[in-house]
Design a protein around this motif. Structure first.
Motif: not given
Length: 438
Positions: A71-97
């Protein structure tokens, strides 16, 4: 006699013969590496001690069929990392989840999208982003706002009752004004309308009816039109259908009871808006998915709208008994207008100003279309244009026009609110510099 010496062959004249000690004869023997010697010469105890153990044999490479079956390997090992970089400012300045979940929802991230990031819903994805992204250095903020004291709550209650009180004073002033000239009472009425508008503006700038997200208030002209039509629209349409109005001798008969009930309806609107906001934030804190949050908020929106409609009808019946009886079409038209204004303000409070302005503009356009078609029907050959309005007013009275227009616009805003007000973004606290949502 000595035996003749045997002549050694020149290099390259003949085959090389091994000597008695086993080495190869000839000058090229020194150029032969020990590893290239024959096995008989290299297979000595010294050679066995010097030779390193051979490496384990490597397995043969996989065949093409085995590689295709793997079976081929799909997606990166850590798929959340790309989302972290895309929404870096939102996640860094949020007061809660929850703030991160609301921000992800504005960017189109749903529970189905979160499943592609190996999470069951948006809330669990927001919790991981909140845990993994380091917090930004907080800007110096003012001291936290204390809880409103009982006195401030009573002041807000007085502010919400202020439009009704000012409207009563204006009605009394117009009734007691001496008609010395033809413009006396219109001038008093116009000044009173300005005071009522200021009182309404003051009452909605604090408490549950306050819009916390900045943005332009494009709904003000349409609010003025719909309220003005509720005041004098029925009289104007009746005069137009009768061939009038004969200005300047026309005497308007405003629907004072409807406008007075709308002015007093600011107080129940504030209570219903608080009811919806408090329980909506509570549902946001306890929900584990967008579907669960929507299932909790939809009954709240319907319940708050139903409570306000009940209070609006009660106010219309009360003012009708005090100032003269009003018919069912007039009550229906004023009730529909009250619900339309309530839903528009509720959408504005939660950040959907454009939708609120669009709903009010559609009601105003339908109300303006009725007298426009009546006037257009007076032109030669265009008489059929005014027949739909004539048939509607003949069957249910002139109040049927605003009743139909406001009911259609209110239903549109309610359907939009059932989708927009059930998201996490609508119930999350917005920063002071956040722009209005498109």
């Amino acid at each position: 006699m000595t035996a003749p010496r045997t002549q050694r062959p020149a290099p390259g004249d003949g085959p090389l013969t091994p000597r008695s000690h086993g080495a190869w004869d000839g000058p090229s023997a020194a150029l032969i590496d020990k590893d290239d010697r024959p096995a008989a010469a290299a297979d000595t105890p010294t050679a066995h001690r010097d030779r390193t153990p051979a490496a384990a044999p490597t397995p043969p490479p996989a065949t093409r069929k085995e590689a295709a079956a793997r079976p081929p390997r799909r997606g990166p090992a850590d798929p959340v990392r790309a989302l972290m970089h895309r929404h870096q400012e939102l996640c860094a300045r949020a007061v809660d989840a929850l703030e991160i979940a609301a921000g992800l929802e504005t960017h189109g991230v749903t529970d189905r999208t979160a499943a592609r990031f190996r999470h069951r819903d948006v809330f669990s994805l927001a919790e991981e982003l909140y845990a993994r992204v380091p917090r930004a250095e907080p800007a110096p903020l003012a001291a936290p706002r204390p809880e409103p004291a009982p006195r401030s709550r009573s002041v807000r209650a007085v502010l919400h009752l202020l439009p009704g009180a000012v409207c009563v004073a204006v009605v009394a002033a117009v009734a007691s004004a001496a008609p010395t000239t033809w413009w006396t009472r219109p001038a008093v009425a116009l000044a009173g309308l300005v005071l009522v508008a200021l009182a309404v503006r003051l009452s909605v700038r604090s408490g549950p009816l306050r819009a916390h997200r900045p943005g332009g208030n494009w709904a003000t002209p349409w609010i003025c039109w719909t309220v003005g039509y509720a005041l004098c629209g029925d009289w104007l349409l009746t005069e137009l259908l009768a061939g009038g109005p004969d200005l300047p001798h026309a005497h308007p008969r405003p629907a004072v009871a409807a406008v007075l009930a709308l002015a007093f309806a600011v107080a129940p609107a504030a209570w219903c808006a608080r009811f919806f906001a408090v329980r909506g934030r509570r549902g946001l804190a306890t929900s584990r998915g967008l579907g669960e949050l929507a299932a909790r908020v939809r009954p709240l929106l319907l319940g708050a709208t139903g409570l306000f409609l009940t209070a609006q009808v009660a106010l219309l019946v009360g003012t009708g008994l005090l100032l003269g009886g009003t018919g069912a079409p007039e009550t229906a038209a004023a009730s529909a207008l009250g619900v339309l204004l309530f839903l528009a303000r509720l959408l504005t409070v939660h950040g959907f100003r454009d939708a609120a302005a669009a709903g009010l503009a559609s009601a105003a356009a339908l109300e303006a279309l009725a007298p426009a078609t009546v006037l257009t029907a007076r032109l030669p050959g265009l008489a059929p244009l005014g027949r739909p309005v004539e048939a509607l007013t003949t069957a249910a009275g002139p109040a049927a026009v605003p009743a139909v227009a406001c009911t259609a616009a209110a239903l549109g805003l309610l359907l939009y609110g059932l989708r927009a007000l059930t998201g996490a973004w609508a119930h999350s606290p917005a920063p002071a510099a956040e722009a209005d949502r498109p």
